[in-house]
Design an enzyme around this catalytic site. Structure first.
Site, PDB file in Angstrom:
ATOM      1  N   ASP A   1     100.373  99.162 -72.049  1.00 30.51           N
ATOM      2  CA  ASP A   1     101.783  99.087 -71.976  1.00 30.51           C
ATOM      3  C   ASP A   1     101.809  99.310 -73.734  1.00 30.51           C
ATOM      4  O   ASP A   1     100.592  99.810 -74.578  1.00 30.51           O
ATOM      5  CB  ASP A   1     101.547  97.233 -72.142  1.00 30.51           C
TER       6      ASP A   1
HETATM    7  C1  BGC Z   1     106.916  96.580 -72.635  1.00 26.38           C
HETATM    8  C2  BGC Z   1     107.281  97.289 -71.836  1.00 26.38           C
HETATM    9  C3  BGC Z   1     107.573  98.350 -70.879  1.00 26.38           C
HETATM   10  C4  BGC Z   1     107.289  98.835 -71.818  1.00 26.38           C
HETATM   11  C5  BGC Z   1     108.190 100.897 -72.036  1.00 26.38           C
HETATM   12  C6  BGC Z   1     106.799  97.427 -73.705  1.00 26.38           C
HETATM   13  O1  BGC Z   1     106.668  96.921 -74.682  1.00 26.38           O
HETATM   14  O2  BGC Z   1     105.847  95.121 -72.104  1.00 26.38           O
HETATM   15  O3  BGC Z   1     107.290  95.901 -69.647  1.00 26.38           O
HETATM   16  O4  BGC Z   1     107.654  99.026 -70.381  1.00 26.38           O
HETATM   17  O5  BGC Z   1     107.541  98.008 -73.084  1.00 26.38           O
HETATM   18  O6  BGC Z   1     109.317 100.211 -72.699  1.00 26.38           O
END
Ligand code: BGC
Length: 741
Positions: free
Chosen positions: A275
């Site tokens: 993530d």
């Molecule tokens: C979130 C994810 C997301 C990623 C990309 C993160 O802050 O937890 O779910 O896919 O950002 O935007």
């Protein structure tokens, strides 16, 4: 076709006896054998696109970047892709990712709403439309579905989830994967799915985002991992690690989960992405001392691609040279990434077709989004059959959510345009011009505390036959990092409802929110309640179709609605405890003043709020009434491997046609570990004409009864099982059977 890559494919192509998979492996091995260590590490590096820059172009050309997220302009996407494909040494295409969560342009209900439909077909269609719209502008990969089991409405991301139940999330998650990817990633309208957040993220302490989880091994297996396993078996191409640490181990450094479970057990052959900065966040967790160690831990744990934090790019070359990370680990990671690029057809078709007609907001897509919003709405109350409304009466339309085009879309809608939202007011004007109404928002937005316009709302209600009050949450109040300790209707909305009700006019409360709110104290002030998790672009038309009876509500709750926030966590499939509370458990007022320490039955419940929720999982009313009878099993006992058929009759005993979500629950009465009081094992949407009855059939095998028991093996244990069939998780119709050795 990329010329450099053509030769590789040609070599692979001559091995005519090879299977497709072998062709793929051969092509990837050939490419890998030509890559330098730096080029390999480049594939493991994903950057956020922050506008065009010479530096970015230079790095793509040097093969230092394998993926970008958030490029949505197809012309710019093609330009960057061209650098990768035509100017980098090996011409490996970029994979471009984006959060396409519940629609790209045409916005569907938030995932929690889609889950309320209990309809895998509509969920699959929604993902299909999202994929088609997104791929048309050069997006190859979405970070969805989110499969975090969510049992805490304080957590803002419950909005993105498919609810509290592992079976429902497994079925709907697999449907979403199928919708995004189709049967083959090489379909030019497919995008790769990414199941997230692996794993346990929804169980953060206190419903606070990013928080630690403490999920023990049996619960992890029997609840939290299940939807992921189902999605991997449905072919999900990628997996994203979660932010939380479980029992002290952050997911991005969890070798057991990433290697033993995902690869060895589930045979996952796609790639794992972190993530956002979750690799370097292991420093704040206190699990790594610096970026370098974080990169070492994550890569060795089996995390293939790093999202944005750059520690792989910076430190992996040195870590490999120092022998801290092996070439094998790097090669494996790169192989996984190239495999998905290959399967997506990016080597053959790297570019978006900028000349193609727009794929967005197709009429059929809007119709499907409206149908999804209809099936996602849950009728919670309908006193005196107030609904459906008579179109000939005069309606007072009140509240801050009645004409809030941005708010009804919900969280994670980067690419939608609020101008395309059909709000309830807009829908009334365009679809029902004959309807007489007066609109008074009374509040400018959900948190607005200015009551000066309440008198206008009151006047509107007084002049009308019925008041429809649109309350809820702005979209920004749920989603990532938007957790709440108080989940009542925000601001002074409850006061507005009371004000309107005090006119004596019948009141319909329509809620649009990102989470289940605590609305017990509001219920007496609404004769009917229609609950919508943020319904998306077509929310307005869907809601009026339901309110006017052109459609009949059929949504069911994918999460338990608590009476009070202090009851959380409260979910239907809990264990029984040694002291389950009786229906009439002792309450606060049963205690005499200055009572001695004394027995009040000493059972598991709250003295002030009891043991029951406001509305149970699976609950939802219709304009008609369904009656269940004649629950029958094909046999009183089965052996392992033998199917058991369960039948029940469902009758529509009302005056209008309707659709019922028939639910099957099972309890394994005694297990080697304590088993939940009941678990959803099947569901079916059944449409019944007024007066019609149908026999609904489910088939279970011993595999459906299997769970991870004391010996940490998944199997069904012989013994007695209770079975219920009905319209919610409190269904009374019950029978039993035995699984014999
Ligand atoms: C979130 C994810 C997301 C990623 C990309 C993160 O802050 O937890 O779910 O896919 O950002 O935007």
């Amino acid at each position: 076709m990329n010329i450099k890559y053509l030769s590789i494919l040609f070599i692979a192509g001559v091995i005519t006896a090879c299977t497709h998979k072998n062709t793929e492996d051969t092509a990837i091995d050939q490419l890998l054998s030509r890559m330098t260590l730096e080029e390999k590490i480049g594939q493991m590096n994903q950057l956020n696109y922050e506008g065009n820059s010479q530096e970015l172009d230079k790095r793509i050309k040097a093969g230092e970047i394998g993926s970008l997220l958030n490029v949505v302009d197809p012309v710019e996407g093609n330009r960057l892709q061209k650098i990768a494909v035509e100017e980098s040494r090996l011409g490996i295409p970029l994979i471009i990712g984006r959060d396409v969560i519940h629609g790209f342009k045409t916005i569907f209900p938030i995932p929690l709403g889609q889950a309320a439909s209990f309809n895998p077909q509509i969920v699959e269609k929604g993902a299909r439309i999202a994929a088609t719209e997104a791929r048309s502008v050069g997006i190859h990969w979405t970070f969805a579905p989110m499969l975090d089991i969510s049992r805490d409405a304080r957590w803002g991301r419950i909005a993105e989830s498919l609810g509290e139940d592992p079976y429902l999330a497994s079925v709907l998650g697999a449907a979403m994967v199928k919708g995004f990817q189709t049967d083959s990633l090489s379909n030019p309208t497919a995008i790769a799915a990414c199941v997230k957040h692996f794993v346990g993220y929804g169980a953060g302490e206190g419903g606070r985002d990013y928080n630690s989880t403490n999920i023990p091994p049996h619960l992890m297996r029997n609840v939290y991992l299940r939807p992921f396993e189902s999605a991997i078996h449905a072919g999900a191409a990628t997996v994203m690690t979660s932010f939380n640490d479980n029992d002290g181990v952050p997911s991005s450094g969890n070798t057991y989960l990433l290697r033993n479970v995902l690869r060895d057990e589930w045979k996952f052959d796609g790639f794992v992405v972190s993530d956002w900065a979750s690799i370097t966040e292991m420093i704040a967790h206190g699990f790594a001392q610096d970026d370098k160690q974080a990169a070492e831990i994550a890569s060795n744990a089996g995390l293939d691609m790093e999202m944005v934090s750059g520690a792989y790019a910076k430190y992996l070359p040195e870590l490999v040279r120092d022998g801290k990370v092996s070439d094998k680990v790097i090669d494996e990671a790169v192989r996984h990434i190239l495999r998905i690029k290959y399967r997506l057809g990016l080597f053959d078709h790297p570019y978006a077709d900028t000349q193609a007609p727009s794929a967005s907001y197709a009429e059929e897509s809007l119709a499907t989004a409206k149908e999804a919003a209809i099936q996602s709405a849950i009728l919670l109350k309908n006193a005196n059959h107030l609904l459906p409304l008579n179109k000939n009466g005069k309606i007072a339309v009140i509240g801050p959510m009645a004409d809030a085009p941005h708010e009804q879309l919900g969280t994670w809608v980067f690419d939608s345009e609020k101008e395309r939202s059909l709000t309830p007011i807009k829908a009334l004007q365009t679809m029902y011009p004959e309807v007489k109404y007066r609109y008074e928002p009374a509040l400018a937005y959900s948190r607005d505390s200015n009551k000066s316009a309440f008198s206008k709302a009151r006047a509107a209600a007084q002049q009308s036959d019925v008041a429809v009050v649109f309350l809820g949450e702005e979209s920004i109040l749920s989603g990532e990092a938007h957790c709440l300790a108080n989940i009542d209707l925000v601001g002074v909305q409850s006061d507005l409802l009371r004000e309107v009700k005090s006119t004596g006019k019948p009141v319909v409360l329509v809620i649009m929110a990102g989470r289940p709110l605590t609305i017990e104290k509001d219920l007496p002030y609404a004769d009917a309640v229609l609950y919508n998790f943020h319904p998306g672009t077509m929310g307005g038309p869907a809601i009026w179709d339901l309110l006017f009876g052109n459609a009949n509500p059929s949504g069911k709750l994918p999460v338990t609605f608590v009476r009070h926030v202090g009851q959380i966590p409260l979910y239907y499939n809990h264990n029984n405890t040694g002291r389950p509370a009786p229906d009439r458990a002792a309450s606060l007022n049963d205690i005499p003043v200055e009572a001695e320490q004394t027995s009040l039955g000493n059972t598991s419940h709250y003295l002030d709020y009891g043991k029951n929720p406001l509305f149970p999982f699976g609950y939802g009313l219709s304009y008609t009434t369904f009656e269940y009878s004649n629950l029958q099993l094909s046999a009183p006992s089965i052996q392992e491997g033998e199917p058991l058929t369960i039948q029940a009759t469902v009758a529509n005993i009302g005056n209008v046609d309707g659709t019922e979500v028939v639910q099957l629950y099972v309890q394994d009465v005694v297990g080697s570990i304590a088993r939940p009081v009941k678990e959803l094992k099947g569901f079916s949407r059944v449409s019944l004409k007024a007066g019609e009855a149908k026999v609904v059939e489910f088939t279970l095998t011993s595999d459906d009864l299997a769970f991870w028991g004391r010996d940490r093996v998944r199997k069904a244990e012989p013994g007695d099982f209770n079975v219920w069939v009905g319209g919610d998780s409190n269904a009374p119709l019950k029978t039993t059977f035995t699984l014999v050795e």
